[in-house]
Design an enzyme around this catalytic site. Structure first.
Site, PDB file in Angstrom:
ATOM      1  N   SER A 122     -50.680   5.197  54.118  1.00  0.00           N
ATOM      2  CA  SER A 122     -51.391   4.130  53.549  1.00  0.00           C
ATOM      3  C   SER A 122     -51.888   3.272  54.585  1.00  0.00           C
ATOM      4  O   SER A 122     -51.153   3.129  55.668  1.00  0.00           O
ATOM      5  CB  SER A 122     -50.701   3.399  52.325  1.00  0.00           C
TER       6      SER A 122
ATOM      7  N   TYR B 145     -43.139  -0.765  48.799  1.00  0.00           N
ATOM      8  CA  TYR B 145     -43.690   0.253  48.790  1.00  0.00           C
ATOM      9  C   TYR B 145     -44.390   0.254  50.303  1.00  0.00           C
ATOM     10  O   TYR B 145     -44.324   1.386  50.898  1.00  0.00           O
ATOM     11  CB  TYR B 145     -45.203   0.047  48.091  1.00  0.00           C
TER      12      TYR B 145
END
Length: 274
Positions: free
Chosen positions: A142, A155
């Site tokens: 990401s 995360y």
């Protein structure tokens, strides 16, 4: 890597980016897709869409955090459907919360799926790719694997870890003619993201845009496929002016919006009392 005629396995294929990649690969002419996710019903729906495009498809309803199940399923798939040429590790989960309010069970879920689940299926497939001296692995990280953001600390930690894992494997597996790449999308309009408090000024991409960027990156053999102008801008800013980017992230984060709303309510309450 040209994916036409290849056999690809995609985790997290029942929704979001994984589903979009599966459909895009079908359009690009892969010979077979093996779709992995926990939701058997949603997998069947995606498989039906792919079969309608004339591509062979198999589904594996599988919990990647269960090591024994993963190894058995991959051994059976390899025997039944032939050698897997391309692995796309897309399965993942995100929990958004201020760190001081975070809870161990949710952090454990992120670590179990985002890291250990990816590790288990990658190990099972990479061993077989090494024996055949060919293959490619794409790990979906990401933008938050490059630039961490408030309320997404754990995360971000898993996505940073995925980049380190990818870089290490790239060096180790090159001797076996296995290419290892990372896909780094920015915020993408998926079911998972719709449950999050969005950051100010960030415009989500579509899963289809991410899937097309992956195909283009595979054709160029890009070690890291950074998707979207917002991602390139953020990474550039982090290199040139990290302090400025940190201030922007703090202003954009949901925490700042909550503070603004709290302050507004306080002002309104004070004005009313007067």
């Amino acid at each position: 890597m040209i994916i036409q005629g290849k056999i690809a396995l995609i985790t997290g294929a029942s929704r979001g980016i994984g589903r979009a990649i599966a459909l895009e690969f079908a359009e690009q002419g892969v010979s077979r897709l093996i779709l992995v996710a926990r939701d058997r019903k949603k997998l069947a729906e995606v498989a039906g869409e792919i079969e309608a495009r004339g591509v062979q498809v198999a589904t594996l309803a599988l919990d990647l955090t269960k090591s024994a199940d993963v190894n058995i399923a991959i051994a059976q798939a390899w025997r039944s459907y032939g050698p897997i040429d391309l692995l796309i590790n897309c399965a993942g989960v995100a929990h958004q919360t201020p760190f001081l309010q975070s809870s161990s069970p949710k952090v454990q879920e992120e670590l179990s799926l985002n890291i250990m689940g990816m590790y288990e299926i990658t190990r099972a497939i990479a061993k077989r790719m090494a024996s055949q001296k060919s293959g490619a692995i794409v790990n979906v990280s990401s933008l938050m694997g490059k630039v961490a953001a408030p309320t997404m600390s754990t995360y971000s930690a898993t996505k940073f870890a995925i980049l380190g894992f990818t870089q290490a494997l790239r060096g180790e597996l090159a001797a076996h003619n296995i290419k290892v790449m990372a896909l780094l999308p920015t915020l993408t309009d998926t079911d998972m993201v719709r449950n999050l408090d969005l950051f100010r000024w960030v415009v989500p991409m579509t899963p289809q845009e991410v899937a097309k960027a992956l195909v283009a990156g595979l054709e160029k053999d890009s070690p890291e496929i950074l998707v979207g102008w917002q991602s390139h801008l953020a990474v550039w800013c982090n290199r040139i002016a990290p302090g400025l980017l940190n201030k922007i992230l703090l202003m954009a984060a949901p925490l700042s919006k909550r503070r603004a709303n709290r302050d507004r309510h306080l002002r309104e309450a004070t004005a009313t009392s007067r």
